[in-house]
Design an enzyme around this catalytic site. Sequence first.
Site, PDB file in Angstrom:
ATOM      1  N   GLY A 186     -44.006  34.441  16.702  1.00 59.67           N
ATOM      2  CA  GLY A 186     -44.746  35.105  16.199  1.00 59.67           C
ATOM      3  C   GLY A 186     -44.580  36.591  15.562  1.00 59.67           C
ATOM      4  O   GLY A 186     -45.118  37.426  15.954  1.00 59.67           O
ATOM      5  N   ARG A 190     -47.141  39.079  12.165  1.00 58.25           N
ATOM      6  CA  ARG A 190     -47.958  39.778  12.383  1.00 58.25           C
ATOM      7  C   ARG A 190     -47.850  40.796  13.709  1.00 58.25           C
ATOM      8  O   ARG A 190     -47.241  40.313  14.589  1.00 58.25           O
ATOM      9  CB  ARG A 190     -49.449  39.352  12.220  1.00 58.25           C
ATOM     10  CG  ARG A 190     -49.659  38.551  11.343  1.00 58.25           C
ATOM     11  CD  ARG A 190     -51.225  37.830  11.311  1.00 58.25           C
ATOM     12  NE  ARG A 190     -51.391  36.718  12.142  1.00 58.25           N
ATOM     13  CZ  ARG A 190     -52.083  36.670  13.004  1.00 58.25           C
ATOM     14  NH1 ARG A 190     -52.894  37.539  13.392  1.00 58.25           N
ATOM     15  NH2 ARG A 190     -52.490  35.461  13.901  1.00 58.25           N
ATOM     16  N   ASN A 232     -42.928  36.026  21.811  1.00 59.81           N
ATOM     17  CA  ASN A 232     -44.056  36.984  21.794  1.00 59.81           C
ATOM     18  C   ASN A 232     -45.123  36.156  21.360  1.00 59.81           C
ATOM     19  O   ASN A 232     -46.431  36.620  21.576  1.00 59.81           O
ATOM     20  CB  ASN A 232     -43.800  37.995  20.675  1.00 59.81           C
ATOM     21  CG  ASN A 232     -44.612  38.679  20.080  1.00 59.81           C
ATOM     22  OD1 ASN A 232     -45.281  39.499  20.565  1.00 59.81           O
ATOM     23  ND2 ASN A 232     -45.451  38.115  18.762  1.00 59.81           N
ATOM     24  N   TYR A 241     -56.217  33.825  30.557  1.00 59.07           N
ATOM     25  CA  TYR A 241     -55.117  34.527  29.747  1.00 59.07           C
ATOM     26  C   TYR A 241     -54.401  35.320  30.770  1.00 59.07           C
ATOM     27  O   TYR A 241     -53.230  35.267  30.826  1.00 59.07           O
ATOM     28  CB  TYR A 241     -55.821  35.399  28.594  1.00 59.07           C
ATOM     29  CG  TYR A 241     -54.842  36.488  27.706  1.00 59.07           C
ATOM     30  CD1 TYR A 241     -54.059  35.791  26.877  1.00 59.07           C
ATOM     31  CD2 TYR A 241     -54.641  37.733  28.221  1.00 59.07           C
ATOM     32  CE1 TYR A 241     -53.195  36.738  26.208  1.00 59.07           C
ATOM     33  CE2 TYR A 241     -54.029  38.482  27.751  1.00 59.07           C
ATOM     34  CZ  TYR A 241     -53.096  37.974  26.697  1.00 59.07           C
ATOM     35  OH  TYR A 241     -52.242  38.853  25.956  1.00 59.07           O
ATOM     36  N   SER A 259     -48.577  40.956  29.690  1.00 59.07           N
ATOM     37  CA  SER A 259     -49.694  41.780  29.343  1.00 59.07           C
ATOM     38  C   SER A 259     -50.132  42.589  30.582  1.00 59.07           C
ATOM     39  O   SER A 259     -49.910  42.073  31.639  1.00 59.07           O
ATOM     40  CB  SER A 259     -51.039  40.870  28.848  1.00 59.07           C
ATOM     41  OG  SER A 259     -51.976  41.745  28.912  1.00 59.07           O
ATOM     42  N   ILE A 263     -53.172  47.092  22.667  1.00 59.45           N
ATOM     43  CA  ILE A 263     -52.328  47.440  21.389  1.00 59.45           C
ATOM     44  C   ILE A 263     -53.342  47.206  19.927  1.00 59.45           C
ATOM     45  O   ILE A 263     -53.860  45.924  20.046  1.00 59.45           O
ATOM     46  CB  ILE A 263     -51.243  46.663  21.251  1.00 59.45           C
ATOM     47  CG1 ILE A 263     -50.372  46.757  22.508  1.00 59.45           C
ATOM     48  CG2 ILE A 263     -50.431  46.931  20.199  1.00 59.45           C
ATOM     49  CD1 ILE A 263     -49.988  48.248  23.029  1.00 59.45           C
TER      50      ILE A 263
HETATM   51  N1  NAP Z   1     -52.635  43.103  21.170  1.00 66.59           N
HETATM   52  C1  NAP Z   1     -52.791  43.547  22.493  1.00 66.59           C
HETATM   53  O1  NAP Z   1     -53.709  44.221  22.797  1.00 66.59           O
HETATM   54  C2  NAP Z   1     -51.833  42.928  23.291  1.00 66.59           C
HETATM   55  C3  NAP Z   1     -51.728  43.327  24.697  1.00 66.59           C
HETATM   56  C4  NAP Z   1     -50.789  42.585  25.473  1.00 66.59           C
HETATM   57  C5  NAP Z   1     -50.363  41.471  25.263  1.00 66.59           C
HETATM   58  N2  NAP Z   1     -50.202  41.212  24.127  1.00 66.59           N
HETATM   59  C6  NAP Z   1     -49.495  40.084  23.601  1.00 66.59           C
HETATM   60  O2  NAP Z   1     -48.363  40.353  22.477  1.00 66.59           O
HETATM   61  C7  NAP Z   1     -48.214  39.105  21.881  1.00 66.59           C
HETATM   62  C8  NAP Z   1     -48.395  39.346  20.363  1.00 66.59           C
HETATM   63  O3  NAP Z   1     -49.754  39.886  20.218  1.00 66.59           O
HETATM   64  P1  NAP Z   1     -50.384  40.582  18.895  1.00 66.59           P
HETATM   65  O4  NAP Z   1     -51.357  41.495  19.225  1.00 66.59           O
HETATM   66  O5  NAP Z   1     -49.014  40.884  18.113  1.00 66.59           O
HETATM   67  O6  NAP Z   1     -51.039  39.455  18.351  1.00 66.59           O
HETATM   68  P2  NAP Z   1     -51.592  38.907  16.527  1.00 66.59           P
HETATM   69  O7  NAP Z   1     -51.529  40.145  15.805  1.00 66.59           O
HETATM   70  O8  NAP Z   1     -52.806  38.285  16.926  1.00 66.59           O
HETATM   71  O9  NAP Z   1     -50.135  37.850  16.145  1.00 66.59           O
HETATM   72  C9  NAP Z   1     -50.001  36.698  16.965  1.00 66.59           C
HETATM   73  C10 NAP Z   1     -48.698  36.124  16.455  1.00 66.59           C
HETATM   74  O10 NAP Z   1     -48.753  34.886  17.104  1.00 66.59           O
HETATM   75  C11 NAP Z   1     -48.457  33.749  16.502  1.00 66.59           C
HETATM   76  N3  NAP Z   1     -49.024  32.542  16.721  1.00 66.59           N
HETATM   77  C12 NAP Z   1     -50.426  32.486  17.101  1.00 66.59           C
HETATM   78  N4  NAP Z   1     -50.554  31.156  17.744  1.00 66.59           N
HETATM   79  C13 NAP Z   1     -49.494  30.511  17.696  1.00 66.59           C
HETATM   80  C14 NAP Z   1     -49.016  29.248  17.894  1.00 66.59           C
HETATM   81  N5  NAP Z   1     -49.923  28.555  18.436  1.00 66.59           N
HETATM   82  N6  NAP Z   1     -47.680  28.961  17.915  1.00 66.59           N
HETATM   83  C15 NAP Z   1     -46.680  30.031  17.358  1.00 66.59           C
HETATM   84  N7  NAP Z   1     -47.276  31.093  16.928  1.00 66.59           N
HETATM   85  C16 NAP Z   1     -48.562  31.729  17.054  1.00 66.59           C
HETATM   86  C17 NAP Z   1     -49.183  34.244  15.056  1.00 66.59           C
HETATM   87  O11 NAP Z   1     -48.491  33.457  13.816  1.00 66.59           O
HETATM   88  P3  NAP Z   1     -49.615  33.378  12.418  1.00 66.59           P
HETATM   89  O12 NAP Z   1     -49.504  34.909  11.923  1.00 66.59           O
HETATM   90  O13 NAP Z   1     -49.069  32.544  11.583  1.00 66.59           O
HETATM   91  O14 NAP Z   1     -50.948  32.969  12.906  1.00 66.59           O
HETATM   92  C18 NAP Z   1     -48.742  35.842  14.976  1.00 66.59           C
HETATM   93  O15 NAP Z   1     -47.537  35.941  14.627  1.00 66.59           O
HETATM   94  C19 NAP Z   1     -48.949  38.090  22.468  1.00 66.59           C
HETATM   95  O16 NAP Z   1     -48.245  37.553  23.418  1.00 66.59           O
HETATM   96  C20 NAP Z   1     -50.070  38.608  23.315  1.00 66.59           C
HETATM   97  O17 NAP Z   1     -50.585  37.822  24.394  1.00 66.59           O
HETATM   98  C21 NAP Z   1     -51.165  41.574  23.166  1.00 66.59           C
END
Ligand code: NAP
Length: 255
Positions: free
Chosen positions: A15, A18, A99, A162, A149, A195
């Site tokens: 991932g 982005r 990630n 989740y 998370s 985030i």
């Molecule tokens: N943002 C928050 O508030 C937050 C808080 C706690 C934990 N997290 C965790 O942090 C991690 C990243 O989150 P983020 O905020 O950066 O999310 P994001 O901006 O939505 O980015 C998600 C990333 O995961 C990839 N992805 C989505 N579905 C996938 C799949 N089925 N197989 C492989 N890759 C996939 C996407 O690829 P594409 O670009 O090709 O779609 C993208 O690169 C996640 O594990 C999330 O649970 C996030």
Amino acid sequence: MKTNNEQAKIVLVTGGSRGIGKSIALHAAERGLGVILTYNNRSEEGLAVAAEIKGNGGKAVALQLNAADIRSFSRFAGQVSEALRQEWNRENFDYLVNNAGIAQRTLIKDTTEEQFDELVNVNFKGVFFLTQKLLPLINDGGQIINITSGLARFAFPGVAVYGALKAATEALTRYFAKEYADRKIRVNSVAPGAIDTEFGGGKGDEAHRQQIAASTALGRLGEADDIGAFVVSLLSDDSRFVNAQRIEAGGGIMI
Ligand SMILES: NC(=O)c1ccc[n+]([C@@H]2O[C@H](COP(=O)([O-])OP(=O)(O)OC[C@H]3O[C@@H](n4cnc5c(N)ncnc54)[C@H](OP(=O)(O)O)[C@@H]3O)[C@@H](O)[C@H]2O)c1
């Protein structure tokens, strides 16, 4: 297998197209690590991250991966091996950051079996089997970081599956650390707070964002770079005695 300390370390970030994963990839490259990043649907964004790293003099490869497609993992491991040989003349890499993840926005009463299964497949089953499949390619003495998370520790409505899966991944982190200790592979989880990325459609309207900021001791939402910089700081020998831990990077959310 032995790590050759004279060689630059290589990290594989799922991932990485982005948000948090992109920031991890860019910070890792800044610190001189080779980067293999994956994207799922957004190939242009994944390839752009690799191009940015190369444009800055680093080494990076972007590969497609659907973390829910367990049967594709053998082929994916083959592509990783190929990339390692072609780009780095190496057989192995050093750090894996699990990630990639998807969000949930449904109350328990409205959650369907399909939604449940998709969350399990991407956020838990995929993490387990991808790590299993890639472990033969990880150098002894390497490290795995699972991005979990804050929601593994506290509860909000609408994210039950989740949050429970992130808690399960934190437990899995300790089991992987136990079973791969003989290879001196450390396994830790980093738990971001709220985030400001596109995750789950973003953090909503201004009132909601202010509410999150108010429940965070540092008084703001996190940025992807808050997590990217921190994760990469762990990818070195400086963290050599940190193992099987959950480390929250959330600005003091819900304390
Ligand atoms: N943002 C928050 O508030 C937050 C808080 C706690 C934990 N997290 C965790 O942090 C991690 C990243 O989150 P983020 O905020 O950066 O999310 P994001 O901006 O939505 O980015 C998600 C990333 O995961 C990839 N992805 C989505 N579905 C996938 C799949 N089925 N197989 C492989 N890759 C996939 C996407 O690829 P594409 O670009 O090709 O779609 C993208 O690169 C996640 O594990 C999330 O649970 C996030």
